[in-house]
Motif scaffolding. Sequence first.
Motif, PDB file in Angstrom:
ATOM      1  N   VAL A 181       0.850  -1.192   0.000  1.00  0.00           N
ATOM      2  CA  VAL A 181       0.000   0.000   0.000  1.00  0.00           C
ATOM      3  C   VAL A 181       0.883   1.237   0.000  1.00  0.00           C
ATOM      4  CG1 VAL A 181      -1.781   1.279   1.261  1.00  0.00           C
ATOM      5  CG2 VAL A 181      -1.813  -1.225   1.266  1.00  0.00           C
ATOM      6  N   TYR A 182       0.613   2.123  -0.945  1.00  0.00           N
ATOM      7  CA  TYR A 182       1.301   3.417  -1.020  1.00  0.00           C
ATOM      8  C   TYR A 182       0.254   4.451  -0.613  1.00  0.00           C
ATOM      9  CZ  TYR A 182       4.437   0.664  -3.948  1.00  0.00           C
ATOM     10  OH  TYR A 182       5.277  -0.308  -4.436  1.00  0.00           O
ATOM     11  N   ASP A 183       0.412   5.019   0.576  1.00  0.00           N
ATOM     12  CA  ASP A 183      -0.627   5.900   1.115  1.00  0.00           C
ATOM     13  C   ASP A 183      -0.166   7.348   1.118  1.00  0.00           C
ATOM     14  OD1 ASP A 183      -2.777   7.048   2.397  1.00  0.00           O
ATOM     15  OD2 ASP A 183      -2.937   5.460   3.902  1.00  0.00           O
ATOM     16  N   GLY A 184      -0.693   8.121   0.174  1.00  0.00           N
ATOM     17  CA  GLY A 184      -0.398   9.545   0.092  1.00  0.00           C
ATOM     18  C   GLY A 184      -1.638  10.360   0.377  1.00  0.00           C
ATOM     19  N   SER A 185      -2.507   9.814   1.214  1.00  0.00           N
ATOM     20  CA  SER A 185      -3.763  10.501   1.516  1.00  0.00           C
ATOM     21  C   SER A 185      -3.558  11.524   2.631  1.00  0.00           C
ATOM     22  CB  SER A 185      -4.837   9.490   1.937  1.00  0.00           C
ATOM     23  OG  SER A 185      -4.478   8.866   3.158  1.00  0.00           O
ATOM     24  N   VAL A 186      -4.437  12.502   2.676  1.00  0.00           N
ATOM     25  CA  VAL A 186      -4.394  13.531   3.713  1.00  0.00           C
ATOM     26  C   VAL A 186      -4.658  12.899   5.075  1.00  0.00           C
ATOM     27  CG1 VAL A 186      -5.527  15.615   4.577  1.00  0.00           C
ATOM     28  CG2 VAL A 186      -5.023  15.395   2.136  1.00  0.00           C
ATOM     29  N   ILE A 187      -5.581  11.958   5.136  1.00  0.00           N
ATOM     30  CA  ILE A 187      -5.901  11.318   6.420  1.00  0.00           C
ATOM     31  C   ILE A 187      -4.674  10.572   6.956  1.00  0.00           C
ATOM     32  CG2 ILE A 187      -6.876   9.163   5.510  1.00  0.00           C
ATOM     33  CD1 ILE A 187      -8.294  11.092   8.468  1.00  0.00           C
ATOM     34  N   ASN A 188      -3.900   9.946   6.092  1.00  0.00           N
ATOM     35  CA  ASN A 188      -2.678   9.271   6.520  1.00  0.00           C
ATOM     36  C   ASN A 188      -1.657  10.284   7.037  1.00  0.00           C
ATOM     37  OD1 ASN A 188      -0.887   6.943   6.782  1.00  0.00           O
ATOM     38  ND2 ASN A 188       0.240   7.878   5.091  1.00  0.00           N
ATOM     39  N   GLU A 189      -1.512  11.396   6.336  1.00  0.00           N
ATOM     40  CA  GLU A 189      -0.577  12.438   6.773  1.00  0.00           C
ATOM     41  C   GLU A 189      -0.983  12.988   8.143  1.00  0.00           C
ATOM     42  OE1 GLU A 189       2.252  13.264   5.199  1.00  0.00           O
ATOM     43  OE2 GLU A 189       1.786  11.769   3.664  1.00  0.00           O
ATOM     44  N   LEU A 190      -2.287  13.178   8.345  1.00  0.00           N
ATOM     45  CA  LEU A 190      -2.768  13.663   9.641  1.00  0.00           C
ATOM     46  C   LEU A 190      -2.502  12.644  10.748  1.00  0.00           C
ATOM     47  CD1 LEU A 190      -6.152  15.311   8.567  1.00  0.00           C
ATOM     48  CD2 LEU A 190      -4.067  16.491   9.323  1.00  0.00           C
ATOM     49  N   ASN A 191      -2.712  11.367  10.430  1.00  0.00           N
ATOM     50  CA  ASN A 191      -2.442  10.313  11.413  1.00  0.00           C
ATOM     51  C   ASN A 191      -0.956  10.263  11.771  1.00  0.00           C
ATOM     52  OD1 ASN A 191      -5.116   9.505  11.617  1.00  0.00           O
ATOM     53  ND2 ASN A 191      -4.909   7.927  10.047  1.00  0.00           N
ATOM     54  N   GLN A 192      -0.091  10.401  10.765  1.00  0.00           N
ATOM     55  CA  GLN A 192       1.356  10.398  11.014  1.00  0.00           C
ATOM     56  C   GLN A 192       1.764  11.596  11.866  1.00  0.00           C
ATOM     57  OE1 GLN A 192       3.306   7.856  10.241  1.00  0.00           O
ATOM     58  NE2 GLN A 192       1.580   6.836   9.282  1.00  0.00           N
ATOM     59  N   LEU A 193       1.178  12.743  11.576  1.00  0.00           N
ATOM     60  CA  LEU A 193       1.465  13.946  12.340  1.00  0.00           C
ATOM     61  C   LEU A 193       1.012  13.773  13.791  1.00  0.00           C
ATOM     62  CD1 LEU A 193       2.538  16.846  12.125  1.00  0.00           C
ATOM     63  CD2 LEU A 193       0.225  17.569  11.516  1.00  0.00           C
ATOM     64  N   SER A 194      -0.159  13.206  13.975  1.00  0.00           N
ATOM     65  CA  SER A 194      -0.673  12.954  15.318  1.00  0.00           C
ATOM     66  C   SER A 194       0.248  12.001  16.093  1.00  0.00           C
ATOM     67  CB  SER A 194      -2.088  12.361  15.217  1.00  0.00           C
ATOM     68  OG  SER A 194      -2.555  11.979  16.471  1.00  0.00           O
ATOM     69  N   LYS A 195       0.730  10.965  15.446  1.00  0.00           N
ATOM     70  CA  LYS A 195       1.640  10.014  16.091  1.00  0.00           C
ATOM     71  C   LYS A 195       2.948  10.684  16.492  1.00  0.00           C
ATOM     72  CE  LYS A 195      -0.079   5.847  13.869  1.00  0.00           C
ATOM     73  NZ  LYS A 195       0.200   4.799  12.871  1.00  0.00           N
ATOM     74  N   SER A 196       3.439  11.570  15.637  1.00  0.00           N
ATOM     75  CA  SER A 196       4.698  12.238  15.970  1.00  0.00           C
ATOM     76  C   SER A 196       4.532  13.165  17.164  1.00  0.00           C
ATOM     77  CB  SER A 196       5.253  12.997  14.752  1.00  0.00           C
ATOM     78  OG  SER A 196       4.470  14.137  14.471  1.00  0.00           O
ATOM     79  N   PHE A 197       3.374  13.818  17.292  1.00  0.00           N
ATOM     80  CA  PHE A 197       3.124  14.662  18.454  1.00  0.00           C
ATOM     81  C   PHE A 197       2.990  13.834  19.715  1.00  0.00           C
ATOM     82  CE2 PHE A 197       1.322  18.063  15.534  1.00  0.00           C
ATOM     83  CZ  PHE A 197       2.404  18.917  15.698  1.00  0.00           C
ATOM     84  N   GLN A 198       2.380  12.656  19.614  1.00  0.00           N
ATOM     85  CA  GLN A 198       2.212  11.792  20.777  1.00  0.00           C
ATOM     86  C   GLN A 198       3.546  11.267  21.297  1.00  0.00           C
ATOM     87  OE1 GLN A 198      -0.584   8.825  19.506  1.00  0.00           O
ATOM     88  NE2 GLN A 198      -2.314  10.226  19.535  1.00  0.00           N
ATOM     89  N   LYS A 199       4.530  11.085  20.417  1.00  0.00           N
ATOM     90  CA  LYS A 199       5.849  10.598  20.819  1.00  0.00           C
ATOM     91  C   LYS A 199       6.620  11.671  21.581  1.00  0.00           C
ATOM     92  CE  LYS A 199       6.429   7.245  17.148  1.00  0.00           C
ATOM     93  NZ  LYS A 199       7.173   6.880  15.930  1.00  0.00           N
ATOM     94  N   GLN A 200       6.313  12.940  21.325  1.00  0.00           N
ATOM     95  CA  GLN A 200       7.041  14.039  21.954  1.00  0.00           C
ATOM     96  C   GLN A 200       6.453  14.322  23.271  1.00  0.00           C
ATOM     97  OE1 GLN A 200       6.884  17.265  19.204  1.00  0.00           O
ATOM     98  NE2 GLN A 200       8.153  16.233  17.722  1.00  0.00           N
TER      99      GLN A 200
END
Length: 177
Positions: A158-177
Amino acid sequence: MANVLNKYAESLLEVAKGQGVAQSVYSDLLEIKQALVNDSTFAAFAEDPKISKEARTQFVSETFKGVDAPLMNLLKILADRKQLGLIPGIVDAFVEYYNNANQQAKMKVESVYPLSSEELDALGKVFIEKTGYKKLLIENIINESLIGGIRATIGTTVYDGSVINELNQLSKSFQKQ
């Protein structure tokens, strides 16, 4: 059971290639599967032990009379062995063997709106270069939950270039910090 399906499919492809009708058999199989998927009477007929071999063979000869000889021979063998119910599985296995032999694959492209043929062609070219396939059979599926962008699936990748995926990745990065 999968082994039986694979043997039938592989043998059919080998004979069809030898006779130069592999593309035609491929197309016929896709049509046959599409017709059978929606036909409950065929399923009942295929599974009915009361129907004789002769009746099954005659049914196959009349129903599929326009197909190439290798496919007709396989259908008659299945009728003779009371295995007509295997056809959908054989089609799936044949498609996989055919696609591998021709270095092509199915590609599912999810987008928020229907993509134009030019957009699909451009995506196809990008993914052909990325994957090394010679041809991609692209299906565009509308998925409004993506918000924007696309999600492409080739096989199990799966190659996911969707906005929802980008938002999920951004959310995960904030949770790690």
